[in-house]
Structure formats: C-alpha cells, structure tokens
Design an enzyme around this catalytic site. Structure first.
Site, PDB file in Angstrom:
ATOM      1  N   GLY A 114       3.780   7.912  -3.899  1.00 18.27           N
ATOM      2  CA  GLY A 114       4.670   8.883  -4.559  1.00 18.27           C
ATOM      3  C   GLY A 114       4.766   8.717  -6.054  1.00 18.27           C
ATOM      4  O   GLY A 114       5.321   9.563  -6.748  1.00 18.27           O
ATOM      5  N   LYS A 126      -0.446   7.649  -9.851  1.00 21.51           N
ATOM      6  CA  LYS A 126      -0.897   6.312 -10.233  1.00 21.51           C
ATOM      7  C   LYS A 126      -2.139   5.909  -9.429  1.00 21.51           C
ATOM      8  O   LYS A 126      -3.007   5.197  -9.930  1.00 21.51           O
ATOM      9  CB  LYS A 126       0.232   5.308  -9.988  1.00 21.51           C
ATOM     10  CG  LYS A 126      -0.101   3.921 -10.492  1.00 21.51           C
ATOM     11  CD  LYS A 126       1.055   2.980 -10.368  1.00 21.51           C
ATOM     12  CE  LYS A 126       0.672   1.617 -10.911  1.00 21.51           C
ATOM     13  NZ  LYS A 126       1.752   0.646 -10.762  1.00 21.51           N
ATOM     14  N   GLN A 189       7.258  12.949   0.925  1.00 21.91           N
ATOM     15  CA  GLN A 189       8.619  12.440   1.034  1.00 21.91           C
ATOM     16  C   GLN A 189       9.568  13.525   0.537  1.00 21.91           C
ATOM     17  O   GLN A 189       9.144  14.521  -0.053  1.00 21.91           O
ATOM     18  CB  GLN A 189       8.797  11.118   0.297  1.00 21.91           C
ATOM     19  CG  GLN A 189       8.675  11.134  -1.194  1.00 21.91           C
ATOM     20  CD  GLN A 189       8.764   9.720  -1.778  1.00 21.91           C
ATOM     21  OE1 GLN A 189       7.783   9.212  -2.268  1.00 21.91           O
ATOM     22  NE2 GLN A 189       9.914   9.099  -1.744  1.00 21.91           N
ATOM     23  N   GLY A 221      13.010   7.226  -3.233  1.00 19.94           N
ATOM     24  CA  GLY A 221      12.680   5.846  -2.857  1.00 19.94           C
ATOM     25  C   GLY A 221      11.910   5.802  -1.546  1.00 19.94           C
ATOM     26  O   GLY A 221      11.922   6.742  -0.759  1.00 19.94           O
ATOM     27  N   HIS A 222      11.244   4.647  -1.282  1.00 17.36           N
ATOM     28  CA  HIS A 222      10.376   4.615  -0.101  1.00 17.36           C
ATOM     29  C   HIS A 222      11.124   4.456   1.215  1.00 17.36           C
ATOM     30  O   HIS A 222      10.547   4.582   2.284  1.00 17.36           O
ATOM     31  CB  HIS A 222       9.257   3.576  -0.231  1.00 17.36           C
ATOM     32  CG  HIS A 222       9.671   2.272  -0.852  1.00 17.36           C
ATOM     33  ND1 HIS A 222      10.693   1.498  -0.362  1.00 17.36           N
ATOM     34  CD2 HIS A 222       9.186   1.616  -1.941  1.00 17.36           C
ATOM     35  CE1 HIS A 222      10.811   0.406  -1.105  1.00 17.36           C
ATOM     36  NE2 HIS A 222       9.922   0.450  -2.071  1.00 17.36           N
ATOM     37  N   ASN A 250       2.546  -0.582  -0.721  1.00 15.35           N
ATOM     38  CA  ASN A 250       2.422   0.187  -1.961  1.00 15.35           C
ATOM     39  C   ASN A 250       0.936   0.351  -2.271  1.00 15.35           C
ATOM     40  O   ASN A 250       0.171  -0.611  -2.172  1.00 15.35           O
ATOM     41  CB  ASN A 250       3.082  -0.567  -3.124  1.00 15.35           C
ATOM     42  CG  ASN A 250       4.572  -0.768  -2.891  1.00 15.35           C
ATOM     43  OD1 ASN A 250       5.164  -0.148  -2.016  1.00 15.35           O
ATOM     44  ND2 ASN A 250       5.181  -1.625  -3.675  1.00 15.35           N
ATOM     45  N   ILE A 251       0.534   1.537  -2.713  1.00 12.94           N
ATOM     46  CA  ILE A 251      -0.893   1.770  -2.970  1.00 12.94           C
ATOM     47  C   ILE A 251      -1.389   0.940  -4.158  1.00 12.94           C
ATOM     48  O   ILE A 251      -2.576   0.670  -4.276  1.00 12.94           O
ATOM     49  CB  ILE A 251      -1.208   3.276  -3.151  1.00 12.94           C
ATOM     50  CG1 ILE A 251      -2.706   3.531  -2.911  1.00 12.94           C
ATOM     51  CG2 ILE A 251      -0.721   3.806  -4.491  1.00 12.94           C
ATOM     52  CD1 ILE A 251      -3.065   4.914  -2.481  1.00 12.94           C
ATOM     53  N   ASP A 252      -0.466   0.478  -5.016  1.00 13.56           N
ATOM     54  CA  ASP A 252      -0.911  -0.325  -6.170  1.00 13.56           C
ATOM     55  C   ASP A 252      -0.943  -1.825  -5.873  1.00 13.56           C
ATOM     56  O   ASP A 252      -1.208  -2.633  -6.754  1.00 13.56           O
ATOM     57  CB  ASP A 252      -0.051  -0.037  -7.409  1.00 13.56           C
ATOM     58  CG  ASP A 252       1.411  -0.436  -7.245  1.00 13.56           C
ATOM     59  OD1 ASP A 252       1.752  -1.075  -6.231  1.00 13.56           O
ATOM     60  OD2 ASP A 252       2.214  -0.108  -8.135  1.00 13.56           O
ATOM     61  N   LYS A 395       1.070  -3.256 -11.917  1.00 15.84           N
ATOM     62  CA  LYS A 395       2.188  -2.489 -12.490  1.00 15.84           C
ATOM     63  C   LYS A 395       1.983  -2.242 -13.983  1.00 15.84           C
ATOM     64  O   LYS A 395       2.581  -1.332 -14.551  1.00 15.84           O
ATOM     65  CB  LYS A 395       3.516  -3.248 -12.298  1.00 15.84           C
ATOM     66  CG  LYS A 395       3.868  -3.578 -10.862  1.00 15.84           C
ATOM     67  CD  LYS A 395       4.265  -2.353 -10.074  1.00 15.84           C
ATOM     68  CE  LYS A 395       4.666  -2.690  -8.643  1.00 15.84           C
ATOM     69  NZ  LYS A 395       4.722  -1.488  -7.793  1.00 15.84           N
TER      70      LYS A 395
END
Length: 507
Positions: A114, A126, A189, A221-222, A250-252, A395
């Site tokens: 997201g 991202k 979402q 938020g997730h 998280n995809i990152d 990040k």
C-alpha cells in the site's frame, strides 16, 4: 462553537459520565450523517465498496471515542511464558517432510503493497523502486515465488494488498508477469476519511480523490488486511482452493521469503491444537528499540507497540535487556481463523491515532490498526525467534546501499549474506540528507563500493564516490557546509575520517 461548549450550555449540571456519553453520541451521530452525505457523491461502481469501507471506519471511530488514555495497564504486562516463543533452530531440527509440495499448495503469500516511495524521493508505489540489478521489490518477490513453484511443482499464489495510492500503477505493471509461473491476485485495502482534529468530522467534501480532496483520504494501516481481504471475496476464493495459511510481510522486507521449516511446523500440528497465528520475531539491537515486542497480557500473547506505552515507561520499553525481541511483521495466519473471527466481529486490535498536518496547515487525525495487534484474538498463537537475516527492510537509501552491495549475493530473487563476509552482522550505514532521494543517491555513487569488510559508514554533506571504491572498518566522511569531497575511483578507505575539501576535477 465547539461540541464541548455546546454541551456545557445544554447541561451544566449533568454528571461528568453522562456529559461524556452525550458528547460521544453527538460526535458519532454527526460523523454518521457526514459519511452518508459523502456516499451520495460516490460513483455507482464504487458505492458498495465505499459503504463497506465506511462500516469498518464507523467501528474504528466508535472505539476511538470510547478510549480513555493508554490502552494497556503497565502493571499487567508480563514476560511471555516459556515455550510461547520458540527458537527457529528448534523448529528447523524437525527437518522437512518428503512431500513439501502438499504443504506449499496450502499456502498463499500476501505482500503489503500500500505504500508509496515518497520518503525515498520516488513517485508511485514503493514496490516499483529498483533495488538490485534493475530488479524492483515486486520483481524479486515474483522471482522468489516462481522459483518455489518450479522447484517443488507447487502452486503458491502471490496476493498483493494495494491501496488506492498504489493500485492503478501496480496493475499496469502486473501484465509483465503473465508468463511467469505464479498466479497473482490483488485486493485493495480500505479508504478511510481523515478527521479534522477540532470538529472530529471528515475533511472530505465528496468521494473524489483529486483537487481539494486529494489529502482527505488515507489507507488505514495494515491491520485493515482482515476486513478488506474478507470483503474482497478473495479470502473465500482461496479457502475454496484449499489454501489454509497466508504468509504476510511488508514488500520492502527483502528477508521475508517463504520458510519451509516454519510452514512444516504449522502443517504438522494436530488439528485440535492448530497454531492459528505465528509472528516472526528477532533479537533487538540498539537500532530496533522502537519496534513492537511480544508480552503476556491477560493470559494471551500480545503485541505491544511503543504508541501504547504510558510515557513514564517508554525508556523501560526501549530497554534491550527487558524486551529482548521485536516484531519483524513476517506473519503466518490461518485463513479459516480470519474468516471465523471476522464473521463474529471478534478481531480485537488497538487503535493507533496518527496525527498529521495537511499541506494547508489543517491538523487531522488518522485512525489506524496494525496487522500483528490481532494476535491475541487467535488460538494457540506463537512467536518464533528467527535469524536477523529474515528482517532486511529497505526504508532509506542507507538500506538501499547495503542491499545493492557485494555484502549480499542474489539467487532466484532471494538475497543472502555473502560467504566472503567473515561476520554475519550488517554494517551500520548512515547517509546524510544529500543522499535521501534515490536519484541523488545514484548520481553521487558511480558504482557501489566494496563493503565486505565494513563495520560502520557515516557520510554527511556534499560527497561523491568514484568507481571501485573499497570501504573497510569504520569510515566517516564529512563535508562541511560549502565544502565538497569526491572520493576518487579505486580509493581504499580503512578506519578513516575524511573531512574538509577534496575535489577531483577533469582536465
């Protein structure tokens, strides 16, 4: 005049509790009226989705109005009991069954997709930032799952939880994976309205996402994964296809790959003692003091976030000795359990109140939840203390420098620490504000330095790196205001502090 003043005018002698209850009801009724007005402006194709979103938002807003002070009683917090957090090594000792494919066929991988790349100076999702050899986060994820499916002749689908910020751009890119051996599903979402901090009413004037309403909405938020996954119909579809668990991350986080030992541990439990929720945790370092931790609270394993901690106990929460582990947000969750809890409205998650200031200066609040907070609602929840290598988030450009370097080697989309590095810890890298944006970072570093023997790197000010630079030990490079430092091509810096001016000019 504010609601509070209004109510004092209405009932100056009313008891405080009665007064607060009236105030809450008035806020709630006003919010519901405004939400109904907003729904009248929705496109017919979006009206049903928006109504479902608003039902979830109303529940969150109701809980927000009920809350008084910190959501935990510090005196009740206990260390998790023996056995509630298992060491990964113990789980690995079981080995793997002969038929890994049958376990994999009961799994779906969910990536939280997201977020935008704005904090790294990038437009769009991202997940579409290049992180290694021109591969994006999404490319690496698809490669990992495809490799798994081919190696074990399995059918593990990839599910992306997008937000209204990332959905359109992500869907355009997905076409390029149509010939890969991985089925890709997406769902969105929810879209919730930001709330004016003073009036506690939505900022939005209609359901549009542009113009004056551009900043009026947010993805909550997730923790929203449970409701939006259920509402999308995808949860039921996956259960019908025989899927039993999702692996969420998280995809990152480039360390969050499917771990066959954890999957086997889940699948080998007796059906009456099935573990419905696993949280991967890892040992805290000084860099992780703000990360959520696991505690025992009211007889349940529970995630404790820094936002829930009373101010007087924040230092204690950050202590590496009392709370030794933190949540990586790699989670393994039972699909039938999500369905059961959602249908019973029994998913208990604390509210995170996130204050924001919009571009025009208006103060708003966002009500959010975290996916790990629902842990206490699931049966036989477990923490698994995994190696640090399963937590490799990107990040900042400092993180990007690490994952692009020769510290890691890449195989089928997975990054592993190079065997040439003598100690398994990652160097501490801190790049200054001149490197914050990815495009500036790429301009300033001609080629990624050799960092195999690096412990610590700090770079501040106007600094550039030539090709084939080697960094070892502790290296600190500081260009003061007005100075510039060009690290020459082929330079080897070992335990050095570089400051002042160092210009290399073409002639």
């Amino acid at each position: 005049m504010s609601f509070v003043a209004d109510l004092y005018r209405i009932s100056p002698n009313a008891g405080m509790a009665e007064f607060q209850e009236k105030l809450r009801l008035q806020h709630e009724n006003s919010m519901h009226t405004e939400l109904e007005k907003l729904l009248t402006t929705a496109k017919p194709s979006e009206a049903e989705i928006s109504r479902k979103d608003f039902e979830g938002f109303k529940q969150l807003f109701h809980h927000f109005l009920q809350e008084k002070g910190p959501s935990v009683d510090w005196a009740k917090i206990q260390r998790p009991p023996e056995g509630s957090i298992q060491p990964y090594e113990k789980i690995k000792l079981k080995g793997l069954p002969a038929d890994v494919a049958s376990s994999l066929n009961k799994l779906a991988v969910v990536k939280l997709n997201g977020g935008l790349g704005t904090s790294m100076g990038c437009k769009g999702p991202k997940s579409l930032i290049s992180v290694r050899n021109e591969n994006t986060f999404l490319d690496l994820t698809v490669q990992q799952i495809e490799h798994l499916n081919k190696s074990y002749n399995a059918d593990v689908p990839l599910v992306l939880m997008n937000s209204f910020n990332t959905d359109e751009d992500t869907k355009k890119i997905l076409q390029k994976y149509s010939h890969h051996r991985v089925k890709i599903h997406t769902f969105n979402q929810s879209r919730y309205p930001r709330i004016n901090k003073e009036s506690l009413l939505p900022v939005a004037t209609n359901m549009g996402l542009t113009g004056e309403n551009e900043e009026a909405w947010y993805p909550p938020g997730h923790g929203d994964i449970y409701a939006s996954f259920f509402n999308s119909g995808l949860l039921d579809k996956l259960i019908a296809e025989g899927k039993e668990y999702i692996f969420v991350s998280n995809i990152d986080n480039l360390g969050a790959t499917v771990d066959l030992h954890i999957l086997n541990h889940l699948m080998s439990q007796p059906s009456d003692k099935r573990c419905e929720f696993v949280m991967e945790v890892t040992d805290k370092t000084r860099a992780d003091v703000k990360g959520g931790t696991l505690t025992q609270y009211d007889g349940k394993l529970r995630l404790l976030e820094i936002a829930q901690v009373p101010k007087a106990h924040v230092d204690e929460f950050k202590s590496v000795t009392k709370f030794k582990i933190f949540n990586t947000n790699n989670l393994w969750i039972s699909l039938p359990a999500i369905k059961r809890l959602h249908e019973k409205n029994a998913m208990d998650m604390e509210i995170i109140v996130n204050p924001k200031t919009l571009d025009g200066g208006l103060n708003v609040i966002q009500l959010e939840t975290a996916v790990g907070a629902a842990m206490k609602s699931f049966d036989n929840a477990l923490g698994i203390n995994v190696p640090r290598s399963r937590f490799l988030p990107v990040k900042t450009t400092s993180d990007l420098l690490l994952v692009m370097s020769n510290l890691y080697s890449m195989n089928a989309g997975s990054l592993t620490m190079s065997p040439k590095r003598e100690f398994p810890t990652t160097p501490h890298v801190k790049l200054g504000s001149s490197f914050t944006k990815v495009q500036d970072f790429l301009k300033r570093i001609e080629s990624i330095p050799d960092m195999l023997e690096l412990d610590h790197l700090t770079v501040s000010g106007d600094v550039t790196f030539g090709k084939q630079v080697t960094l070892k030990g502790t290296v600190i490079i500081i260009a003061n205001h007005g100075d510039r430092i060009d690290i020459p091509a082929g330079a080897m810096l070992e335990n050095k502090i570089v400051s002042g001016n160092l210009r290399i000019l073409d002639h």
